[in-house]
Design a protein around this motif. Structure first.
Motif, mmCIF file in Angstrom:
data_model
loop_
_atom_site.group_PDB
_atom_site.id
_atom_site.type_symbol
_atom_site.label_atom_id
_atom_site.label_comp_id
_atom_site.label_asym_id
_atom_site.label_seq_id
_atom_site.Cartn_x
_atom_site.Cartn_y
_atom_site.Cartn_z
ATOM 1 N N TYR A 95 14.939 68.813 37.052
ATOM 2 C CA TYR A 95 15.756 69.079 38.235
ATOM 3 C C TYR A 95 16.807 70.146 37.943
ATOM 4 N N SER A 96 17.496 70.034 36.805
ATOM 5 C CA SER A 96 18.534 71.009 36.469
ATOM 6 C C SER A 96 17.927 72.392 36.219
ATOM 7 N N GLU A 97 16.725 72.418 35.611
ATOM 8 C CA GLU A 97 16.085 73.712 35.365
ATOM 9 C C GLU A 97 15.682 74.369 36.686
ATOM 10 N N ASN A 98 15.117 73.582 37.609
ATOM 11 C CA ASN A 98 14.755 74.134 38.911
ATOM 12 C C ASN A 98 15.986 74.575 39.703
ATOM 13 N N LEU A 99 17.074 73.826 39.569
ATOM 14 C CA LEU A 99 18.313 74.204 40.244
ATOM 15 C C LEU A 99 18.832 75.535 39.708
ATOM 16 N N ARG A 100 18.738 75.699 38.377
ATOM 17 C CA ARG A 100 19.178 76.966 37.784
ATOM 18 C C ARG A 100 18.308 78.116 38.261
ATOM 19 N N ARG A 101 16.989 77.866 38.363
ATOM 20 C CA ARG A 101 16.073 78.919 38.801
ATOM 21 C C ARG A 101 16.335 79.303 40.262
ATOM 22 N N ILE A 102 16.601 78.296 41.092
ATOM 23 C CA ILE A 102 16.860 78.594 42.508
ATOM 24 C C ILE A 102 18.127 79.412 42.660
ATOM 25 N N VAL A 103 19.178 79.043 41.910
ATOM 26 C CA VAL A 103 20.433 79.797 41.977
ATOM 27 C C VAL A 103 20.225 81.225 41.488
ATOM 28 N N ALA A 104 19.365 81.392 40.466
ATOM 29 C CA ALA A 104 19.110 82.718 39.916
ATOM 30 C C ALA A 104 18.081 83.501 40.721
ATOM 31 N N GLY A 105 17.528 82.899 41.764
ATOM 32 C CA GLY A 105 16.539 83.589 42.582
ATOM 33 C C GLY A 105 15.159 83.608 41.976
ATOM 34 N N GLU A 106 14.886 82.721 41.015
ATOM 35 C CA GLU A 106 13.577 82.664 40.362
ATOM 36 C C GLU A 106 12.707 81.601 41.026
ATOM 37 N N ALA A 131 2.916 67.353 30.455
ATOM 38 C CA ALA A 131 2.970 68.526 31.327
ATOM 39 C C ALA A 131 4.413 68.866 31.662
ATOM 40 N N ILE A 132 5.241 67.824 31.893
ATOM 41 C CA ILE A 132 6.660 68.076 32.160
ATOM 42 C C ILE A 132 7.321 68.703 30.946
ATOM 43 N N ARG A 133 7.047 68.129 29.769
ATOM 44 C CA ARG A 133 7.634 68.675 28.546
ATOM 45 C C ARG A 133 7.172 70.123 28.333
ATOM 46 N N ASP A 134 5.904 70.387 28.629
ATOM 47 C CA ASP A 134 5.369 71.734 28.472
ATOM 48 C C ASP A 134 6.070 72.701 29.425
ATOM 49 N N SER A 135 6.280 72.280 30.675
ATOM 50 C CA SER A 135 6.935 73.144 31.653
ATOM 51 C C SER A 135 8.366 73.459 31.244
ATOM 52 N N LEU A 136 9.088 72.435 30.776
ATOM 53 C CA LEU A 136 10.468 72.652 30.351
ATOM 54 C C LEU A 136 10.529 73.550 29.121
ATOM 55 N N LEU A 137 9.587 73.349 28.207
ATOM 56 C CA LEU A 137 9.574 74.165 26.994
ATOM 57 C C LEU A 137 9.248 75.623 27.320
ATOM 58 N N ARG A 138 8.299 75.827 28.224
ATOM 59 C CA ARG A 138 7.976 77.196 28.632
ATOM 60 C C ARG A 138 9.181 77.867 29.281
ATOM 61 N N ALA A 139 9.896 77.102 30.110
ATOM 62 C CA ALA A 139 11.080 77.671 30.757
ATOM 63 C C ALA A 139 12.131 78.058 29.726
ATOM 64 N N ASP A 140 12.300 77.219 28.695
ATOM 65 C CA ASP A 140 13.271 77.522 27.653
ATOM 66 C C ASP A 140 12.870 78.770 26.876
ATOM 67 N N VAL A 141 11.573 78.900 26.572
ATOM 68 C CA VAL A 141 11.107 80.080 25.838
ATOM 69 C C VAL A 141 11.281 81.344 26.657
ATOM 70 N N LEU A 142 10.944 81.258 27.950
ATOM 71 C CA LEU A 142 11.105 82.436 28.809
ATOM 72 C C LEU A 142 12.564 82.843 28.934
ATOM 73 N N THR A 143 13.455 81.832 28.961
ATOM 74 C CA THR A 143 14.880 82.138 29.028
ATOM 75 C C THR A 143 15.349 82.870 27.780
ATOM 76 N N GLN A 144 14.832 82.463 26.627
ATOM 77 C CA GLN A 144 15.201 83.130 25.386
ATOM 78 C C GLN A 144 14.617 84.538 25.306
ATOM 79 N N GLU A 145 13.377 84.695 25.828
ATOM 80 C CA GLU A 145 12.732 85.997 25.714
ATOM 81 C C GLU A 145 13.338 87.049 26.639
ATOM 82 N N GLN A 146 14.043 86.616 27.696
ATOM 83 C CA GLN A 146 14.602 87.615 28.608
ATOM 84 C C GLN A 146 15.727 88.418 27.951
#
Length: 281
Positions: A95-106, A131-146
């Motif tokens: 929920y917090s990750e999706n909230l951050r993405r919505i605020v950031a326009g992602e 699958a949830i853990r995978d989604s959160l981990l992918r989001a964390d990796v993408l955040t680091q790669e930006q």
């Protein structure tokens, strides 16, 4: 008691006699070997009866330290509560990750609604849970790669310049030795996620009764990573994986010396390399 005159084999008599009439009510003759055998047999029968009485009757609950039925029910209840809290924590992380993405326009992470039910119990399968853990981990990796300012492909970089992802969260219990131990052992709890250290392709998977599940990932720049002692694999041969993508789960080890651990190898141009020189554990 009476005994014969034969010194080699003495016979004894045990009799029950009326004190008034001196009538013999009961008597039995025996030798010393027979008496010893009967005594040992009686002790064995008594021990077996005592064990059966304790093992198969409610009397065992009176033994100090033995868990009662109430204790076992409480243990199961606590395990279910921990499971529910773990699932609730995952839901809040998503929920917090999706909230951050919505605020950031992602674009928000799309997860099946059954995984985000309002009930606290974990009524999802293991595949949905990971699958949830995978989604959160992918989001964390993408955040680091930006924040990666370099646009050059990783395959053109030397190993020292690559950003390796730790294969598992744990402690290195046995280090690298090129001749006798060309890999490292990483102690981690059973069920811990094993992740790919770099972008690559799964080229081999297998299972062995001693090594557990094995998975091999080929990376760019002639780099190969090998992961052993998995209880389950989450990827199959020819699957393309990203750095940090879950590829397996650490198995429970029966060894008392090493315990639960991941066997990890890192190869470069056909030569074993010390992973601790490139990865922070």
């Amino acid at each position: 008691m009476e005994k014969t005159d034969n010194k080699k084999s003495r016979t004894y008599r045990l009799a029950l006699i009326d004190a008034v009439s001196h009538e013999r009510l009961w008597s039995v003759r025996f030798t010393r070997p027979i008496f010893i055998g009967a005594l040992v047999s009686g002790i064995v029968v008594a021990m077996v009866a005592f064990y059966a009485l304790v093992a198969y009757t409610p009397l065992r609950t009176f033994i100090p330290g033995y868990p009662s039925a109430q204790t076992r029910r409480q243990a199961v209840h606590n395990a279910q509560k921990i499971d529910s809290l773990e699932m609730r924590l995952l839901q809040w992380e998503l929920y917090s990750e999706n909230l951050r993405r919505i605020v950031a326009g992602e674009t928000p992470i799309k997860v099946d609604s059954v995984m985000l039910g309002s009930s606290g119990s974990r009524d999802v399968t293991d595949e949905q849970y990971y699958a949830i853990r995978d989604s959160l981990l992918r989001a964390d990796v993408l955040t680091q790669e930006q924040f990666n300012v370099s646009d050059s492909p990783r395959k053109n970089l030397p190993m020292e310049a690559l950003s390796f992802f730790p294969p598992v969260k744990g402690v290195v219990s046995e280090g690298f030795e090129r001749t006798l131990h060309p890999y490292i052992d990483i102690t981690a709890p059973a069920g811990s996620m094993v992740t790919a250290v770099l972008d690559g392709t799964v080229v081999h998977t297998s299972w062995d009764s001693e090594e557990g599940y094995l998975i091999v990932v080929q990376h760019a720049g002639d780099i190969l990573s090998i992961y052993k002692h998995n209880q389950k694999l989450l990827r199959a041969p020819s699957d393309v994986v990203k750095a940090g993508t879950p590829i397996g789960l650490v198995a429970e080890s029966a060894s008392l010396t090493k315990g639960n651990h991941l066997h990890f190898e890192l190869w470069y141009e056909g030569q074993p390399m010390d992973p601790t020189q490139f990865i922070n554990f």
